[in-house]
Design a protein around this motif. Sequence first.
Motif, mmCIF file in Angstrom:
data_model
loop_
_atom_site.group_PDB
_atom_site.id
_atom_site.type_symbol
_atom_site.label_atom_id
_atom_site.label_comp_id
_atom_site.label_asym_id
_atom_site.label_seq_id
_atom_site.Cartn_x
_atom_site.Cartn_y
_atom_site.Cartn_z
ATOM 1 N N PRO A 110 0.818 -1.213 0.000
ATOM 2 C CA PRO A 110 0.000 0.000 0.000
ATOM 3 C C PRO A 110 0.857 1.270 0.000
ATOM 4 N N PRO A 111 0.565 2.203 -0.925
ATOM 5 C CA PRO A 111 1.338 3.448 -0.994
ATOM 6 C C PRO A 111 0.811 4.467 0.020
ATOM 7 N N ILE A 112 1.071 4.178 1.291
ATOM 8 C CA ILE A 112 0.540 4.999 2.371
ATOM 9 C C ILE A 112 1.394 4.775 3.617
ATOM 10 N N CYS A 113 1.528 5.815 4.410
ATOM 11 C CA CYS A 113 2.196 5.662 5.703
ATOM 12 C C CYS A 113 1.120 5.388 6.748
ATOM 13 N N PRO A 114 1.319 4.403 7.603
ATOM 14 C CA PRO A 114 0.328 4.161 8.658
ATOM 15 C C PRO A 114 0.151 5.398 9.548
ATOM 16 N N ASP A 115 -1.019 5.491 10.150
ATOM 17 C CA ASP A 115 -1.283 6.553 11.123
ATOM 18 C C ASP A 115 -0.543 6.267 12.426
ATOM 19 N N PHE A 116 -0.391 4.979 12.734
ATOM 20 C CA PHE A 116 0.200 4.552 14.005
ATOM 21 C C PHE A 116 1.077 3.334 13.755
ATOM 22 N N VAL A 117 2.253 3.318 14.369
ATOM 23 C CA VAL A 117 3.131 2.136 14.290
ATOM 24 C C VAL A 117 3.754 1.854 15.651
ATOM 25 N N ILE A 118 4.089 0.576 15.824
ATOM 26 C CA ILE A 118 4.922 0.151 16.948
ATOM 27 C C ILE A 118 6.100 -0.598 16.363
ATOM 28 N N GLU A 119 7.283 -0.232 16.803
ATOM 29 C CA GLU A 119 8.491 -1.003 16.520
ATOM 30 C C GLU A 119 8.988 -1.544 17.853
ATOM 31 N N LEU A 120 9.236 -2.833 17.897
ATOM 32 C CA LEU A 120 9.733 -3.498 19.094
ATOM 33 C C LEU A 120 11.188 -3.863 18.846
ATOM 34 N N ARG A 121 12.076 -3.332 19.635
ATOM 35 C CA ARG A 121 13.507 -3.637 19.472
ATOM 36 C C ARG A 121 13.768 -5.043 20.000
ATOM 37 N N SER A 122 14.218 -5.917 19.115
ATOM 38 C CA SER A 122 14.591 -7.272 19.535
ATOM 39 C C SER A 122 16.068 -7.259 19.953
ATOM 40 N N ARG A 143 1.255 9.672 12.546
ATOM 41 C CA ARG A 143 0.644 10.547 13.551
ATOM 42 C C ARG A 143 1.084 10.192 14.969
ATOM 43 N N LEU A 144 1.438 8.915 15.196
ATOM 44 C CA LEU A 144 1.906 8.482 16.509
ATOM 45 C C LEU A 144 2.701 7.199 16.325
#
Length: 187
Positions: A110-122, A143-144
């Motif tokens: 999808p050509p879109i940036c999510p409104d919200f993301v979580i990245e979990l550092r492994s 956005r967050l």
Amino acid sequence: MNTVLELKPIIELTSEEFYQLCQVNPELPLELSRNGELIIMSPVGGESGHQEANLIADVIFWNRQTQLGLVFSSSTVFDLPNGGNRSPDVAWITNERWDSLNPRQKQKFPPICPDFVIELRSPSDRLQPLQEKMLEYLDTGLRLGWLINLQDRAVEIYRPQQPTETLSLPVSLSGEDVLPGFTLLLD
């Protein structure tokens, strides 16, 4: 540890070429940075996989109650407006923004940036590339965003036009006005 291949100046992949590369190599989880670096993502271990699944479940449970958007797993690649193709551990997009895409765009990356993301550092992740990835999301419409760094017992919160806020592993995080009513409890 992820493997980064510098492609420039030899080749510069377009979004379509990157999509085709992923289609012919489905066993390789790949990302493409906005700088044109091809990133081969390392698989995560049991603990990180379990933590990631719980994060996705928490957002899904909230979203099923509110029905405000769609939740995506770490297998989803987003074709960001700046040329990067990224896969956050957890992503969420409002219904309105998702519905603005045509069926072909929804089917591919999808050509879109999510409104919200979580990245979990492994444990195998270096912090700086994750921070750069979060800024890449922010530069393209995020956005967050939360970068959860259990090794350093910290969470970095990313918001548009605001400095990154770093919290010493808080008990909970609020979805603020982006995910209204959502609270993530951190163990």
